[in-house]
Structure formats: C-alpha cells, structure tokens
Scaffold this motif. Structure first.
Motif, PDB file in Angstrom:
ATOM      1  N   LYS A 150       0.817  -1.212   0.000  1.00 45.74           N
ATOM      2  CA  LYS A 150       0.000   0.000   0.000  1.00 45.74           C
ATOM      3  C   LYS A 150       0.852   1.263   0.000  1.00 45.74           C
ATOM      4  O   LYS A 150       0.386   2.324  -0.414  1.00 45.74           O
ATOM      5  CB  LYS A 150      -0.954  -0.019   1.195  1.00 45.74           C
ATOM      6  N   ASP A 151       2.099   1.168   0.462  1.00 47.47           N
ATOM      7  CA  ASP A 151       2.990   2.330   0.437  1.00 47.47           C
ATOM      8  C   ASP A 151       3.729   2.463  -0.887  1.00 47.47           C
ATOM      9  O   ASP A 151       4.575   3.352  -1.047  1.00 47.47           O
ATOM     10  CB  ASP A 151       3.987   2.280   1.592  1.00 47.47           C
ATOM     11  N   GLY A 152       3.428   1.570  -1.849  1.00 46.26           N
ATOM     12  CA  GLY A 152       4.034   1.639  -3.170  1.00 46.26           C
ATOM     13  C   GLY A 152       5.269   0.788  -3.344  1.00 46.26           C
ATOM     14  O   GLY A 152       5.719   0.568  -4.473  1.00 46.26           O
ATOM     15  N   SER A 153       5.864   0.294  -2.270  1.00 49.76           N
ATOM     16  CA  SER A 153       7.043  -0.552  -2.378  1.00 49.76           C
ATOM     17  C   SER A 153       6.646  -1.931  -2.898  1.00 49.76           C
ATOM     18  O   SER A 153       5.492  -2.357  -2.777  1.00 49.76           O
ATOM     19  CB  SER A 153       7.738  -0.678  -1.026  1.00 49.76           C
ATOM     20  N   GLN A 154       7.604  -2.623  -3.491  1.00 45.89           N
ATOM     21  CA  GLN A 154       7.333  -3.917  -4.102  1.00 45.89           C
ATOM     22  C   GLN A 154       8.324  -4.969  -3.629  1.00 45.89           C
ATOM     23  O   GLN A 154       9.485  -4.667  -3.315  1.00 45.89           O
ATOM     24  CB  GLN A 154       7.395  -3.831  -5.630  1.00 45.89           C
ATOM     25  N   VAL A 155       7.832  -6.202  -3.618  1.00 47.23           N
ATOM     26  CA  VAL A 155       8.680  -7.369  -3.407  1.00 47.23           C
ATOM     27  C   VAL A 155       8.328  -8.360  -4.507  1.00 47.23           C
ATOM     28  O   VAL A 155       7.149  -8.612  -4.776  1.00 47.23           O
ATOM     29  CB  VAL A 155       8.437  -8.010  -2.018  1.00 47.23           C
ATOM     30  N   MET A 156       9.345  -8.912  -5.161  1.00 46.11           N
ATOM     31  CA  MET A 156       9.084  -9.868  -6.224  1.00 46.11           C
ATOM     32  C   MET A 156       9.933 -11.108  -6.015  1.00 46.11           C
ATOM     33  O   MET A 156      11.116 -11.023  -5.679  1.00 46.11           O
ATOM     34  CB  MET A 156       9.380  -9.270  -7.596  1.00 46.11           C
ATOM     35  N   GLY A 157       9.327 -12.246  -6.208  1.00 47.27           N
ATOM     36  CA  GLY A 157      10.037 -13.506  -6.088  1.00 47.27           C
ATOM     37  C   GLY A 157       9.065 -14.664  -6.102  1.00 47.27           C
ATOM     38  O   GLY A 157       7.906 -14.529  -6.500  1.00 47.27           O
ATOM     39  N   ARG A 158       9.550 -15.796  -5.628  1.00 46.91           N
ATOM     40  CA  ARG A 158       8.752 -17.020  -5.634  1.00 46.91           C
ATOM     41  C   ARG A 158       8.164 -17.247  -4.245  1.00 46.91           C
ATOM     42  O   ARG A 158       8.891 -17.258  -3.246  1.00 46.91           O
ATOM     43  CB  ARG A 158       9.612 -18.204  -6.052  1.00 46.91           C
ATOM     44  N   VAL A 159       6.855 -17.424  -4.167  1.00 45.99           N
ATOM     45  CA  VAL A 159       6.197 -17.607  -2.872  1.00 45.99           C
ATOM     46  C   VAL A 159       6.615 -18.944  -2.273  1.00 45.99           C
ATOM     47  O   VAL A 159       6.504 -19.994  -2.920  1.00 45.99           O
ATOM     48  CB  VAL A 159       4.664 -17.542  -3.019  1.00 45.99           C
ATOM     49  N   VAL A 160       7.108 -18.893  -1.049  1.00 40.55           N
ATOM     50  CA  VAL A 160       7.525 -20.098  -0.347  1.00 40.55           C
ATOM     51  C   VAL A 160       6.389 -20.638   0.519  1.00 40.55           C
ATOM     52  O   VAL A 160       6.099 -21.828   0.524  1.00 40.55           O
ATOM     53  CB  VAL A 160       8.763 -19.816   0.529  1.00 40.55           C
ATOM     54  N   LYS A 161       5.719 -19.748   1.225  1.00 38.48           N
ATOM     55  CA  LYS A 161       4.586 -20.181   2.037  1.00 38.48           C
ATOM     56  C   LYS A 161       3.732 -18.982   2.397  1.00 38.48           C
ATOM     57  O   LYS A 161       4.173 -17.832   2.340  1.00 38.48           O
ATOM     58  CB  LYS A 161       5.048 -20.905   3.304  1.00 38.48           C
ATOM     59  N   ARG A 162       2.495 -19.273   2.766  1.00 35.17           N
ATOM     60  CA  ARG A 162       1.558 -18.284   3.295  1.00 35.17           C
ATOM     61  C   ARG A 162       1.045 -18.838   4.616  1.00 35.17           C
ATOM     62  O   ARG A 162       0.464 -19.917   4.636  1.00 35.17           O
ATOM     63  CB  ARG A 162       0.402 -18.054   2.322  1.00 35.17           C
ATOM     64  N   GLU A 163       1.250 -18.109   5.662  1.00 30.58           N
ATOM     65  CA  GLU A 163       0.877 -18.641   6.964  1.00 30.58           C
ATOM     66  C   GLU A 163       0.596 -17.495   7.924  1.00 30.58           C
ATOM     67  O   GLU A 163       1.400 -16.560   8.049  1.00 30.58           O
ATOM     68  CB  GLU A 163       2.014 -19.520   7.513  1.00 30.58           C
ATOM     69  N   ASN A 164      -0.581 -17.559   8.561  1.00 26.02           N
ATOM     70  CA  ASN A 164      -0.948 -16.592   9.598  1.00 26.02           C
ATOM     71  C   ASN A 164      -0.819 -15.146   9.119  1.00 26.02           C
ATOM     72  O   ASN A 164      -0.340 -14.278   9.842  1.00 26.02           O
ATOM     73  CB  ASN A 164      -0.090 -16.808  10.855  1.00 26.02           C
ATOM     74  N   GLY A 165      -1.247 -14.911   7.880  1.00 27.18           N
ATOM     75  CA  GLY A 165      -1.238 -13.556   7.356  1.00 27.18           C
ATOM     76  C   GLY A 165       0.105 -13.060   6.875  1.00 27.18           C
ATOM     77  O   GLY A 165       0.251 -11.885   6.545  1.00 27.18           O
TER      78      GLY A 165
END
Length: 874
Positions: A788-803
């Motif tokens: 939401k602040d405009g910054s970005q992260v790009m890569g391969r998702v390893v896991k999604r856990e607890n938000g």
C-alpha cells in the motif's frame, strides 16, 4: 571473478515445453503423426490448425447442424465443415466472429454454444468463466455473448475446463481444476465443512506448486441452461479436464497426477473416479493428499499411471463394436494415448479394466467428441504444439448396433435413495441413512454419512455415542468430527475406544485409525489420559503383518508419543522394500512416447525409492517419543540412502524437508551427539559463485540471429564437433546448473533439461535463452507484491501462513527470503518479466557459446548425434 548481480529479478532458465510457450510448430509444415488403432478401425487426418495459423485446438463440440466447433487454447473459436466418411472434399475452418475464445470447454445445447474460458485475460475481457453464445437474428451466425458465471483463482491450466449436458437434457455440468476457487454456489451436495485434515504438519511442494491452494481442490458443479441454481456436486480433485455420463446415467471424471510427487508416499497416479453425489476425492496440496483408503474420501475405479488427462468420452455415444459401448475412452496428452476403460458394475459402483485403444508419437491428444455419424473426432495440440484434427471410425465386421444392457441395480438404487437427502434437510434422512452406515458397500456407507452430515448435528449426535454397532459408531464419529465441536471430543473418543480393534477387518481398522485422527484434528488434541487409553487400545497391534496398517499405526502412535513407536517404526523402515508398491508405473514402450516425461520415469524405475520407507520416515519426523542416540543415528543415516534414489522433480527436496522437520523436533542436546550426520546436510544451500568455472571470454552482446547462423554454419552444416567438457563448464559458468537438473545433476528449482533438445528446435532454444521474457511461464513466473505504500517485493512464494507471505527473492539461495504482511498488500500479480535474467551468456566467447548451446541441445549426452555428426545420416 566477474561481479554478478543477485536481485529479486534473478531466477531460473525455464525451458520446459509444457509451460514455456515455445512453438515448435511454426518452423515448417510436417506430415501429421500416424495413429495406431485396433484391427477393424480406420482414421482420417482432417485438418491441421497450426499449419493454417489457427493455433492449437483444445476443445471441440458439434452444433445442431453437424458442424464441428473448436477453440484455440490461446486464440479464438472456429466452425469446421468436413467431408463425410469416404467422401471427397476438403475440410473448411472459419473463425467465429465474436470476441471470445481461449476455451477448454465447449458444448452446443439449448440452441446455443456454451464456452468455458480458461484465461485470466481472455479475449475482449471474457476471462475465466462460463458464457453462452446466441444467434439472436437467425442468420446462422452467433452474435451475442451472455456471461453466466466468472471464476477466480490462480492463473494457469488448472482452471475451468469442460462442460457437458446431463442425461436429463436439462442440466449442465462443469468441471474445474484446483487453481479455480469454488464458485458462489446456491447449494452444495458436498458437506461444506471441508478442511485440510492433516494429523501432522504438511510439507508443501518445495518447488512452490499449488502451495496456497487449499481444500476442496478441483470441483464439479451443475446449473440450468441459464446458469441458475449453481450447485456443487463433487470435489477433492487435482486437475480434472473432462467428465462424462455412462449409459446408467452415472458420472465419471479423469483426474491428473502430480508427476513431481513420483516416489513419494502421497503420489497419486492419473485415475478414473466415479463422481457420485457429494463425493470427495481427497486432493490436498503437497504431502497432504489423502490416502485412497481413507473413509472420508472415495477411491478411484482404476489407477492408470503417469500422464496428463484431457478428454473422456463414453463408448455408447459412438458407432463402435458393442464391447466398447459399456466403457469409456480416456485421453492422455503426455503419452499420446487414448485408453478404453471397461466399466464393470460392482455393488453400487464400478471397477475399471484398462486397455490401450489408440496411440501415436507424438500425439498430444486434447479433446474428443462423438460425431453425428458415430465416429470419434479428436484434436491434438495444446501448449503451442502442432495441432491436428482426426476422425476414427469402425470398418470391421462386428456389430455396431446400440447395446442395450442392464447392470445390477439393487445397491445402486440404495445409494441413489440416500443421495436424495444430499444438500437438503429432511426429517427422514437420519432414521433412513443411519441404518446404512455399516453397509458392506463403501459407496453406500459414504452416501449415508453425507446424508446425515446435511442434517442438524443435534438431531443425530447422541446416536453416535449409544449405537451398539462398531462400524456405525466409527462412521458416526467421522460425521461428528466434520460437523461437531470441541465439547464432543471426549464422547467421540469414548465411542471409538469401545470398539474392539481386533474384531475389525483390515479396512475397518484403517477407518478406526482415521476416525481417531479426525477427532484429534477437528475436535482437539487428546489429553494425557486419552492418549494413554488410545495407545493401550491399538499399540498391541503394532507392528502388523500388513504394511498398509503399519503405515497408519505408525502415524497415529508417533503422534501420540507411544512407548516403543520409534524403535518399531525404525525396524519397519529398515526392512521395507519395493518401490512405489501398488502405484502403477508405465512400461518402457509407453514411456518412450513422451520425450518430455518418459526418460525420467524409465530412470526412476531403475533406482526407485520405497514409498513405504518414506512414509515411515515422515511419521518419525514428528514423533513425540524420546529418541536414543543409536536410534537417531539409524534414522539419519537412512536419509543418505534415500537421496540416492530417483523420483519426481520434487523428490529430493521433499526428502530434505522431512529431514529438516525431524531436526526441528529433536532436542538440540541430542543433535549435538550426531553432528557428524546432521552436519552433512547443514551447509549453505546457496550457490558458491567463487567455485564456479569462469569463461575465458571476451564476451559480447549475443543475439539469436547471430547465434542461429553460427549454429547452422559451424555445427549443423560445418559438422564441427564441439567440446563437451567445455560445454559442461560453460553450463556451470552461466548458472544453468544452479536451477536445473541435467543427467540427474544440478539444481531442482527449474525444469529438467536433459531432453530439451528433443522438445524444441534450435531456434526455439536460442530464443528462450536470448529473449527469456518473450514467453513467460505462468507456472514458474515470479509474483509481484505491491504494498500500500508503493514498495514492491518480487520472487517465488515459499509459504503463506498466519497472514504472512514468505518470498524467496534469490533462487540461487533458498535461504534468502523476505516477508510480506498480507494486510499490507495492495496488489498481487504475476510478473510479465521472465525471472530468468537476460544476457547470462554474454560473458562467453564464440567457441564457449557454441559449446554451451550444443551441450544443452544434446542434453549432456556424449553419444548424441551432435557429438557424432557421422551418425546424422544413418
């Protein structure tokens, strides 16, 4: 050494035919592949879409005037007229002038064309969903698009697929893969309390496939002609492409395997299932796939092996000999095979007997339909491969009159009676269905339990606790675990504890163990007293003479921390043998039809892992019993042996993950005593760039035209024999081996490259290396997270856990990760830029570049004809 930029944009060179978008069909017009058929059958090659710039056809249907309609996987719709069998004439294909296409499901019904689009962008904004095309002015041209439903989910080929008309002539059934979210249904025949139901923590796929796709996986739904009354019918699939009703009006589905799982105990082959009302087939991501013998899901009627299921077609829709009319035809894209599955009635369901009907090399079969003439029409292509249209018909002497037969119906009538309660509340459901919870027929027991689960739990929970029949109690507890709450845990455990384990059959014992697991998962972990009671009940049976039971006993007893479980399981691990066990592995003759998958399967067969051993190792990695140093040494030594075996693309990282889980669950003081074993695996996983070979250079800004000319002039026509050893060094220097496996060596993040030279032309390969963003695979592309602040992260998702989303931003080092809070994400999208950095080969001089390209084209094989030009003309 030269400076190498390691950023979140760096990733792997993805050259896999199934995902890369490389098009080998545009180089030259080739003769269509030949087709092998049983005696008495003939075929016609009718048309080549790819030779006529009409793409690659993956969906077919006939309209009410006997014309074929087809969809290009990446383009629009076409209407095709063909000469009759034996008649002279030309096949004519004309585009349908509407902004819609990219369909993987087509159906002509209710004087309209139904189109199931599988594309996040679509054409003209008509993305993932079901649409109805109409001719509003009667001029024989479709002119209106009506949106019935649109679907959400992850991009790719596991989206919405086929659509068919039910035998009642009123209802439409559609099917979708596990990357398609369950739609907003009005009703569900499947109990909607689905969950992951894992007794021990699951290992997601180490290569990142489907890691965030949760229950219920792929699904089947039905609706009326206008898209109203959407109702969920069946779920728990991986990626089923098609479905069909047989002559008994029973529904069947052909589901996909996950080839990266080969060698693991949770691998499930491609299989045909009987998709009954409210059915669940237990697909879960990673290691979480349910065993086919678990009572909370249903089994296949036939397991086939490895492949990529596409179309299914019932024999009674074709003018074929009567023996074929009872069964179904199942299409496998990967190995160019159409199977015939004989559907033999067995109780309330069927068992399938398999035989090969049609094959070709290469013959990537996509969709098949029955023509008005009773012939089988099918297309080949998909994924930008060469596309062809064929017609198969019978010319032999056997009778092709429509077979009228009656299968035994008593058990099926019982199942149908119980299924009438699915998806609705009825006061008669519980007293009627309860009686059948102990029926010998598994499908009837399942239908009875689902009927009960659709009723208010307070109307039947007490029956579970007091029923004198142990089988009804077991199935009642499963229903209670699904629909109850933690307040019912102790009563549910008491109902199971009163079952005499030794009086049960093996299948019933598995049911009991699974029902215990479901109570622990859903209603709450047992306290110390209940742990001891359950251990006392089942531990005397461990070990059993049945490996099937030992796997479940080991799982439950390890979870409970039962005394002696580590030693018994270790002993079983050390004595278990026998590869994949009951999982069918294709023959050499059949695997040879696929350059893409065949070699890997053949290599695996020569050095197969034991799935049973791995199951024991997985159970022990979460054991709550204390270890001795001797036991730990025996256990961790096993990993050295397991890592020498061959399996699917995720086999080795799965094994390493099991080991990592074990390390986390063992006290650090005990790990110090076996540091010599643990240390062998604890080094940095990233690439050591300093140790890589370095080019001599000088390099240059290579382009595909220049590389192509050099390959043609010096290698193909000049017949230069390149330096294989230097090619291998340049393969390392250009970072290919950091992500890819070749000849069994290298990284396991990217696709296998051993057979890349067989799958692509030289021009395609050079294009993929020099212009990696020309075609970006949605399966392997990076994900861009915009905060939401405009910054970005790009890569391969390893896991999604607890938000929290964990992203690997450096594929050369899996430990380099960043975290993103889901609450901070404004937008998530697939990157249009290839994760493979361009210019990786620009440090190479001309000879080094040629050595590298030839090494990749040859798959590192010193016997390849590129290293022996004298063999090319043999």
């Amino acid at each position: 050494m030269p400076r190498i930029r390691i950023t979140s944009l760096l990733a792997l060179a993805f050259l896999w035919a199934s995902c890369s978008g490389l098009d080998a069909s545009k180089n030259e017009v080739k003769a269509p592949p030949t087709v092998k058929l049983p005696t008495g059958f003939s075929y016609d090659h009718l048309y080549s879409p790819s030779d006529n710039e009409q793409g690659t056809w993956v969906a077919l249907t006939f309209d009410d005037k006997g014309r074929l309609i087809a969809s290009d996987q990446h383009g629009g719709l076409y209407r095709i007229t063909m000469p009759a069998i034996g008649a002279a004439g030309k096949t004519v294909s004309e585009p349908i002038d509407l902004e819609i296409g990219m369909a993987q499901g087509l159906l002509w019904a209710f004087n309209s064309l139904y189109v199931v689009v599988n594309s996040q962008e679509g054409i003209g904004g008509h993305s993932n969903g079901v649409y109805r095309l109409l001719d509003t002015d009667g001029d024989d041209h479709l002119d209106k698009i009506v949106t019935l439903h649109q679907f959400t989910g992850a991009p790719g080929e596991h989206g919405p697929h086929s659509i068919i008309l039910a035998p009642d002539g009123k209802t439409l059934y559609l099917i979708a893969g596990n990357h398609t979210d369950v739609p907003n249904y009005e009703n569900s025949l499947v109990p909607t309390t689905w969950a992951e139901d894992q007794l021990v923590p699951r290992i997601v796929d180490p290569r990142g496939h489907a890691i965030d796709r949760m229950a219920p996986g792929g699904w089947v739904a039905r609706m009326d002609e206008n898209g109203n009354g959407l109702e969920l019918v069946s779920a728990g699939y991986r990626n089923p492409f098609d479905l069909a009703f047989n002559a008994d009006d029973e529904l069947f589905v052909f589901d996909a395997d996950m080839e990266w799982d080969l060698g693991m105990p949770w691998y499930r082959p491609i299989r045909v299932v009987h998709a009954t009302s409210g059915s669940e087939f237990g697909w879960r991501t990673g290691s979480g796939k349910w065993r086919a013998n678990y009572p909370d899901n249903l089994p296949a009627i036939v397991d086939i092996g490895q492949g990529s299921p596409t179309s299914v077609l019932m024999g009674n829709t074709l003018k074929f000999p009567q023996r074929y009319q009872r069964g179904m035809f199942a299409f496998d894209w990967s190995f160019g095979t159409i199977y015939w599955v004989d559907l033999i009635a067995e109780g309330s369901t069927y068992r399938g007997e398999l035989e090969e009907f049609l094959s070709g090399v290469p013959l990537p079969v996509t969709d098949g339909v029955a023509g008005p003439d009773g012939a089988l029409y099918f297309a080949t292509g998909g994924r930008n491969l060469e596309s062809h249209l064929y017609r198969v018909y019978y010319t032999g002497t056997e009778s092709t009159e429509r077979l009228i037969y009656k299968q035994p119906r008593h058990e099926r009538d019982i199942r149908h009676m119980l299924e009438a309660f699915h998806g609705r509340r009825d006061a008669e459901a519980v007293p009627t269905a309860w009686f059948y919870l102990n029926h010998p027929d598994r499908f009837i027991r399942y239908a009875a339990r689902v009927a009960i689960e659709h009723q208010p739990v307070d109307t039947w929970k007490n029956r579970v606790f007091v029923d004198p029949d142990p089988i009804r109690r077991i199935n009642g507890v499963i229903a209670l675990a699904h629909q109850g709450d933690a307040s019912m845990r102790d009563a549910a455990l008491d109902a199971l504890w009163r079952v005499d384990y030794n009086a049960l059959t093996e299948a019933q014992q598995v049911d009991l163990l699974r029902s215990y697991a479901l109570v622990f998962i859903r209603l709450g972990e047992p306290d110390a007293a209940w742990r001891q009671r359950v251990v006392n009940q089942i531990s005397p049976a461990f070990p059993s003479e049945s490996e099937n039971l030992n796997r479940e006993l080991s799982l439950v007893l390890s979870y409970l921390g039962a005394p002696g479980v580590n030693e018994t399981t270790l002993t079983l691990l050390e004595t278990a043998r026998g590869g994949q066990g009951s999982v069918p592995i294709l023959t050499d003759e059949l695997t040879a039809r696929s350059e893409q998958y065949g070699k890997a399967i053949i290599e695996m067969r020569g050095n197969m892992p034991s799935a049973q051993e791995i199951a024991y190792a997985y159970n022990l990695s979460h054991s709550k019993e204390a270890w001795s140093e001797t036991q730990l040494r025996r256990y961790f030594q096993w990993f050295f042996e397991a890592l020498q075996k061959k399996g699917g693309a995720s086999y080795r990282p799965f094994i390493e993950n099991i080991r990592a889980n074990a390390v986390e669950n063992i006290p650090e003081s005990q790990l110090e005593a076996i540091a010599d074993l643990v240390g062998e695996f604890s080094g940095k996983q990233g690439v050591d760039f300093a140790s890589l070979p370095q080019p001599v250079g000088p390099g240059k800004n290579w382009n595909r035209g220049e590389i192509g000319r050099l390959l043609r002039d010096r290698v193909v026509e000049g017949k230069e024999v390149r330096d294989l050893a230097n090619g291998e060094r340049m393969y390392q220097a250009s970072l290919c081996a950091a992500c890819h496996t070749m000849q069994g060596q290298g990284g396991n993040i990217g696709p296998e490259l051993t057979t890349v030279g067989k799958r692509f032309s030289r021009n395609d390969l050079v294009t993929a290396i020099t212009l990696p963003s020309d075609a970006v695979s949605d399966q392997y592309a990076s994900t861009i997270f915009t905060r939401k602040d405009g910054s970005q992260v790009m890569g391969r998702v390893v896991k999604r856990e607890n938000g929290v989303i964990t992203v690997n931003v450096n594929p050369f080092d899996p430990a380099t990760v960043m975290t993103v809070q889901e609450s901070e994400v404004d937008k998530e999208e697939v990157s249009p830029i290839s994760p493979m950095p361009a210019r990786l080969i620009d440090r190479l001089n001309e000879d080094e570049m040629l050595d590298l390209i030839v090494y990749v084209l040859a798959g590192g094989d010193p016997e390849h004809e590129l290293y022996h030009p004298e063999r090319a003309s043999e």
